[in-house]
Motif scaffolding. Structure first.
Motif, PDB file in Angstrom:
ATOM      1  N   GLY A 269       0.819  -1.196   0.000  1.00 42.39           N
ATOM      2  CA  GLY A 269       0.000   0.000   0.000  1.00 42.39           C
ATOM      3  C   GLY A 269       0.856   1.250   0.000  1.00 42.39           C
ATOM      4  O   GLY A 269       1.819   1.364  -0.764  1.00 42.39           O
ATOM      5  N   HIS A 270       0.535   2.177   0.871  1.00 38.21           N
ATOM      6  CA  HIS A 270       1.285   3.428   0.963  1.00 38.21           C
ATOM      7  C   HIS A 270       2.201   3.449   2.176  1.00 38.21           C
ATOM      8  O   HIS A 270       2.638   4.515   2.616  1.00 38.21           O
ATOM      9  N   ALA A 271       2.481   2.262   2.719  1.00 39.34           N
ATOM     10  CA  ALA A 271       3.322   2.197   3.918  1.00 39.34           C
ATOM     11  C   ALA A 271       4.715   2.735   3.623  1.00 39.34           C
ATOM     12  O   ALA A 271       5.371   2.334   2.659  1.00 39.34           O
ATOM     13  N   GLU A 272       5.167   3.643   4.457  1.00 37.62           N
ATOM     14  CA  GLU A 272       6.503   4.217   4.313  1.00 37.62           C
ATOM     15  C   GLU A 272       7.316   4.098   5.594  1.00 37.62           C
ATOM     16  O   GLU A 272       8.517   4.350   5.593  1.00 37.62           O
ATOM     17  N   PHE A 273       6.629   3.705   6.679  1.00 38.88           N
ATOM     18  CA  PHE A 273       7.307   3.599   7.963  1.00 38.88           C
ATOM     19  C   PHE A 273       6.813   2.345   8.672  1.00 38.88           C
ATOM     20  O   PHE A 273       5.703   1.855   8.428  1.00 38.88           O
ATOM     21  N   ALA A 274       7.651   1.842   9.578  1.00 32.89           N
ATOM     22  CA  ALA A 274       7.240   0.732  10.437  1.00 32.89           C
ATOM     23  C   ALA A 274       6.375   1.296  11.546  1.00 32.89           C
ATOM     24  O   ALA A 274       6.885   1.872  12.503  1.00 32.89           O
ATOM     25  N   ASP A 275       5.081   1.162  11.384  1.00 29.58           N
ATOM     26  CA  ASP A 275       4.154   1.817  12.298  1.00 29.58           C
ATOM     27  C   ASP A 275       3.142   0.810  12.824  1.00 29.58           C
ATOM     28  O   ASP A 275       2.618  -0.015  12.067  1.00 29.58           O
ATOM     29  N   ALA A 413       8.155  -7.619  11.699  1.00 34.63           N
ATOM     30  CA  ALA A 413       9.485  -7.639  12.305  1.00 34.63           C
ATOM     31  C   ALA A 413      10.035  -6.223  12.447  1.00 34.63           C
ATOM     32  O   ALA A 413      10.590  -5.849  13.503  1.00 34.63           O
ATOM     33  N   LEU A 414       9.889  -5.426  11.400  1.00 30.55           N
ATOM     34  CA  LEU A 414      10.365  -4.041  11.462  1.00 30.55           C
ATOM     35  C   LEU A 414       9.620  -3.253  12.538  1.00 30.55           C
ATOM     36  O   LEU A 414      10.226  -2.477  13.294  1.00 30.55           O
ATOM     37  N   THR A 415       8.308  -3.447  12.599  1.00 29.23           N
ATOM     38  CA  THR A 415       7.492  -2.690  13.556  1.00 29.23           C
ATOM     39  C   THR A 415       7.828  -3.074  14.990  1.00 29.23           C
ATOM     40  O   THR A 415       7.928  -2.201  15.878  1.00 29.23           O
ATOM     41  N   LEU A 416       8.019  -4.358  15.240  1.00 29.52           N
ATOM     42  CA  LEU A 416       8.412  -4.791  16.590  1.00 29.52           C
ATOM     43  C   LEU A 416       9.777  -4.223  16.962  1.00 29.52           C
ATOM     44  O   LEU A 416      10.011  -3.820  18.110  1.00 29.52           O
ATOM     45  N   ALA A 417      10.691  -4.189  15.985  1.00 25.37           N
ATOM     46  CA  ALA A 417      12.023  -3.645  16.240  1.00 25.37           C
ATOM     47  C   ALA A 417      11.944  -2.159  16.572  1.00 25.37           C
ATOM     48  O   ALA A 417      12.594  -1.675  17.516  1.00 25.37           O
ATOM     49  N   LYS A 418      11.145  -1.431  15.807  1.00 26.04           N
ATOM     50  CA  LYS A 418      11.002   0.002  16.058  1.00 26.04           C
ATOM     51  C   LYS A 418      10.346   0.249  17.409  1.00 26.04           C
ATOM     52  O   LYS A 418      10.723   1.167  18.148  1.00 26.04           O
ATOM     53  N   ASN A 419       9.381  -0.598  17.760  1.00 25.71           N
ATOM     54  CA  ASN A 419       8.691  -0.446  19.039  1.00 25.71           C
ATOM     55  C   ASN A 419       9.632  -0.678  20.220  1.00 25.71           C
ATOM     56  O   ASN A 419       9.404  -0.167  21.319  1.00 25.71           O
TER      57      ASN A 419
END
Length: 606
Positions: A269-275, A413-419
Motif C-alpha cells: 500500500g502506501h506504507a513508508e514507515f514501520a508503524d 518484524a520491522l514494527t516490533l524492532a522500532k517499538n
C-alpha cells in the motif's frame, strides 16, 4: 474445502445454486451436487465431475428452494453416492461442511431404529436424525427438528436443510464451520462464503456459534438452540473481483505467480514507515510484548518459519513457530506477554482457528491475524489484523498469498524492532526502499521462466527430489519441496544443507535432483561445501544462485543466476523460481495443476 449454497426465492434457483458453486470452485472439491424442492418432490443432481457437468444436468430442472454443495472427501471415497446433498426417505435433503466426530455411535443407533445407510459419510447421519425427529413431531416443524438434533452432534458443522413438505423454507445451522445468511429482494440465501451469492444479495450477516437460521422469501429469523431470537449485525455483501479471466496464461497458478508484483505492491500500500497502525495497534498496546508465538499450517507455516528468523534477527524478540494442528493438543506454558500471530490465506483454516481459540483460552490477549480475507472468522476473532491484499487466489497451491504473507510478516518484524527502539531511522529507510523496489525485483525473477522451463523437462522424468537451503532460506526450500509434491506428485523433501551428512546424503544418486537455494549470505561458503558433498556422490545439482556467488555451471551442476541479492528480503525472491519449477514440472507431467488430487484450497475441517 467444502462449500455450501442455499437459496429460497420466488424464482427458479438452479442458476443461483450452480453459479454459487462455480464461485466456490477455488476451494477445491472432488464431487458436487444440488437438490431442489420441485413441486411436491425433492430432486437432485450429483457428479464427481466439475460444476459444468452439474449445470448440464440442471438445465431441465426447476425449483424455488434449493441447496448445493462442493465436497472434498473425508468420510467415504469421492463418488456419486457419497456426494451431497444427502436425502433421508426422500423427505429431508441436507448438505454439510465439517466433521461429525461421534457419527459412528449415532449411525449404530439409527441402524437399530431401522434406517438404511447408502453412503459412507458422516453427513448422512444428520439427515436421518432430522428425519427421525421431524416425522415424530405432533406438528412437523423443520426448524424445531434441526434445533433438537444439533445438540447431539459432536464436532464441527455448517448445514443447510430442506424438506419436501415444507415449501418455501430453508434452515441452516452452524458450529465450528462458517456460514452466512444473505438478504436479497424476495429471496434469501445461505452460503459458506458470501461471495457465492454476491450478485443476488445486498446485505449479509455472519451466523455465530450455535445459531440456527430459518429462511423464507420474506424474512430471516436467527435463533439459538433454545429458539430464542438472536440479532446479528447486517453488513453489505463485500464486492470482490473474482479474477476468472486467464488471459494469456495456461492455468490460474501460472497467472497468480505472475500477479505477485502487483499483489506485493497492493499489500505494501502506501506504507513508508514501520508503524503499529499497520496492524491496527497503538504504541501502548505492544509495550509489554517480550515474545512472539506464530500459529499456522501448510504453506503459511513456512511463511511463519521465515518470519522467526526476521523477528529474532531484526527485533531481538524470542519467537516460537507452531504447527497449529499440533499446538492445541499439547500442554504449553503460556506467556501473557506474548503476541500470538495466526497466519492463513483464507482466515477459515480450521486447525489455525482452533489453535487461536486455544491460545485465547490460555489467557493470551494480544492476538494478530495475517490474512488475505477481510471478512474471515480469523480477522473477526483477533485483536489486531494485517490484510495481505493478494486478491482472489484460485489455484490450490498457494503462491501470491505466500509472498504477501512474507511481506506482512517482514513489516511486523520491522514494527516490533522500532517499538523496542532497536531499529534506527537509517535502517528503516533502507528497509522500506527495498520493499518499494520489491515488485520490480520480482518482475526480474519472473523473466527467468524460459530457463526454468528447460529444467522442468528433466524434473518431469523423476520421482524424487531433494531441496536444500540454509538459515533464512531453509523454510523457502521447504516451500519449494511442498509446491513440487503438491502439483506434480513427485516425492520431494527439504533439509537444512548442513544436515546432509546426518541422513539425507544416503538418498543422493544420479536419479535424485538436488535443488539448492544459494543466496550470497553469511552461510554461502558452508553451502558450497554441502554442494560438493552432493557432487562427490554423483548427485545432480540445480542451483538458484545470486549473481555474485561465484557458483558456475559445470558437470553435475546446473545454475540459474538470480538478478540480484536482496538481503533480508531474499526469501521472497528465491521462492518464485521454485514456484515456477513446480508449475512447469507439473505441466510437463500432465497433472491437474489448479486442482491437484486429494487437496483443497481452504481446509475447514481437521
Amino acid at each position: 474445502m467444502c462449500g455450501i449454497v442455499g437459496a429460497v426465492s420466488k424464482k427458479n434457483v438452479v442458476n443461483v445454486l450452480v453459479e454459487g458453486l462455480r464461485r466456490l470452485e477455488y476451494r477445491g472439491y472432488d464431487s458436487c451436487g444440488f437438490a431442489l424442492l420441485s413441486g411436491q418432490e425433492l430432486v437432485r443432481a450429483r457428479t464427481t465431475a466439475r460444476v459444468t457437468d452439474l449445470a448440464d444436468q440442471g438445465q431441465t430442472m426447476s425449483g424455488n428452494v434449493g441447496i448445493a454443495h462442493t465436497r472434498w472427501a473425508t468420510h467415504g471415497k469421492p463418488d456419486t453416492v457419497n456426494a451431497h446433498p444427502h436425502f433421508s426417505d426422500d423427505l429431508i435433503g441436507l448438505v454439510h461442511n465439517g466433521i461429525i466426530e461421534n457419527y459412528e455411535s449415532l449411525r449404530e443407533e439409527l441402524k437399530a431404529a431401522g434406517y438404511v445407510f447408502v453412503s459412507q459419510t458422516d453427513t448422512e447421519v444428520i439427515a436421518h436424525l432430522i428425519h427421525q425427529t421431524y416425522i415424530n413431531m405432533p406438528v412437523r416443524d423443520l426448524a424445531k427438528a434441526v434445533r433438537a438434533v444439533v445438540p447431539k452432534l459432536h464436532g464441527a458443522y455448517a448445514i443447510a436443510v430442506i424438506a419436501k413438505d415444507a415449501p418455501g423454507l430453508l434452515v441452516g445451522a452452524r458450529a465450528g464451520s462458517p456460514l452466512v445468511v444473505a438478504y436479497g429482494e424476495q429471496e434469501n440465501f445461505l452460503a459458506s462464503d458470501a461471495l457465492a451469492v454476491s450478485d443476488h444479495a445486498s446485505m449479509m450477516a455472519y451466523l455465530e456459534e450455535g445459531d440456527i437460521a430459518v429462511l423464507t422469501t420474506d424474512q430471516v429469523i436467527i435463533t439459538d438452540v433454545s429458539g430464542k431470537v438472536q440479532e446479528r449485525i447486517k453488513k453489505p455483501v463485500p464486492t470482490q473481483n473474482v479474477e476468472v479471466d486467464l488471459g494469456p496464461y495456461q492455468h490460474y497458478m501460472q497467472k497468480e505467480i505472475f500477479e505477485q508484483p502487483r499483489a506485493v505492491a497492493d499489500t505494501l500500500g502506501h506504507a513508508e514507515f514501520a508503524d503499529l497502525s499497520l496492524f491496527g495497534a497503538k504504541q501502548a498496546d505492544w509495550k509489554n510484548i517480550d515474545s512472539v508465538l506464530i500459529l499456522a499450517c501448510g504453506t503459511s507455516y513456512y511463511a511463519a518459519s521465515t518470519a522467526k528468523y526476521w523477528i529474532e534477527d531484526i527485533a531481538g524478540i524470542s519467537t516460537q513457530v507452531e504447527i497449529a494442528s499440533e499446538y492445541r493438543y499439547r500442554k504449553t506454558v503460556p506467556n501473557p506477554r506474548s503476541l500470538v500471530v495466526v497466519v492463513s490465506q483464507s482466515g477459515e483454516t480450521a486447525d489455525t482457528l482452533a489453535a487461536l481459540r486455544h491460545a485465547q483460552a490460555l489467557g493470551h490477549q494480544e492476538t494478530l491475524a495475517v490474512c488475505n480475507v477481510a471478512t474471515s472468522a480469523m480477522v473477526r476473532e483477533t485483536k489486531y489484523q494485517f490484510l495481505t491484499h493478494a486478491g482472489t487466489e484460485i489455484g490450490v497451491a498457494s503462491t501470491k498469498a505466500f509472498t504477501t504473507q512474507l511481506v506482512g510478516l517482514y513489516l511486523l518484524a520491522l514494527t516490533l524492532a522500532k517499538n523496542k527502539n532497536c531499529l534506527t531511522s537509517e535502517q528503516e529507510r533502507i528497509a522500506f526502499n527495498r520493499l518499494r523496489h520489491l515488485p520490480a525485483a520480482i518482475h526480474a525473477v519472473l523473466a527467468l521462466e524460459p530457463q526454468i522451463i528447460a529444467w522442468s523437462e528433466a524434473f518431469a522424468q523423476c520421482e524424487n527430489a531433494l531441496f536444500l537451503g540454509r538459515g533464512l532460506h531453509y523454510p523457502i526450500a521447504l516451500e519449494g519441496a511442498l509446491k513440487l509434491k503438491e502439483i506434480s506428485y513427485i516425492h520431494a523433501e527439504a533439509y537444512p544443507a548442513g544436515e546432509l551428512k546426518h541422513g539425507p546424503l544416503a538418498l543422493v544418486t544420479e536419479q535424485m535432483p538436488v535443488v539448492t537455494v544459494a543466496p550470497n549470505d553469511a552461510l554461502l561458503e558452508k553451502l558450497k561445501s554441502n554442494m560438493q558433498e552432493v557432487k562427490a556422490r554423483g548427485g545432480k545439482l540445480f542451483v538458484f544462485a545470486d549473481s555474485d556467488t561465484q557458483i558456475s555451471a559445470e558437470e553435475g551442476i546446473h545454475v540459474i543466476r538470480m538478478p540480484e541479492h536482496y538481503g533480508d528480503l531474499s526469501p521472497i525472491l528465491h521462492v518464485i523460481p521454485l514456484q515456477l519449477l513446480a508449475y512447469h514440472t507439473a505441466c510437463a507431467r500432465g497433472t491437474d495443476v489448479d486442482k491437484p488430487r486429494n487437496l483443497a484450497k481452504s481446509v475447514t475441517v481437521e
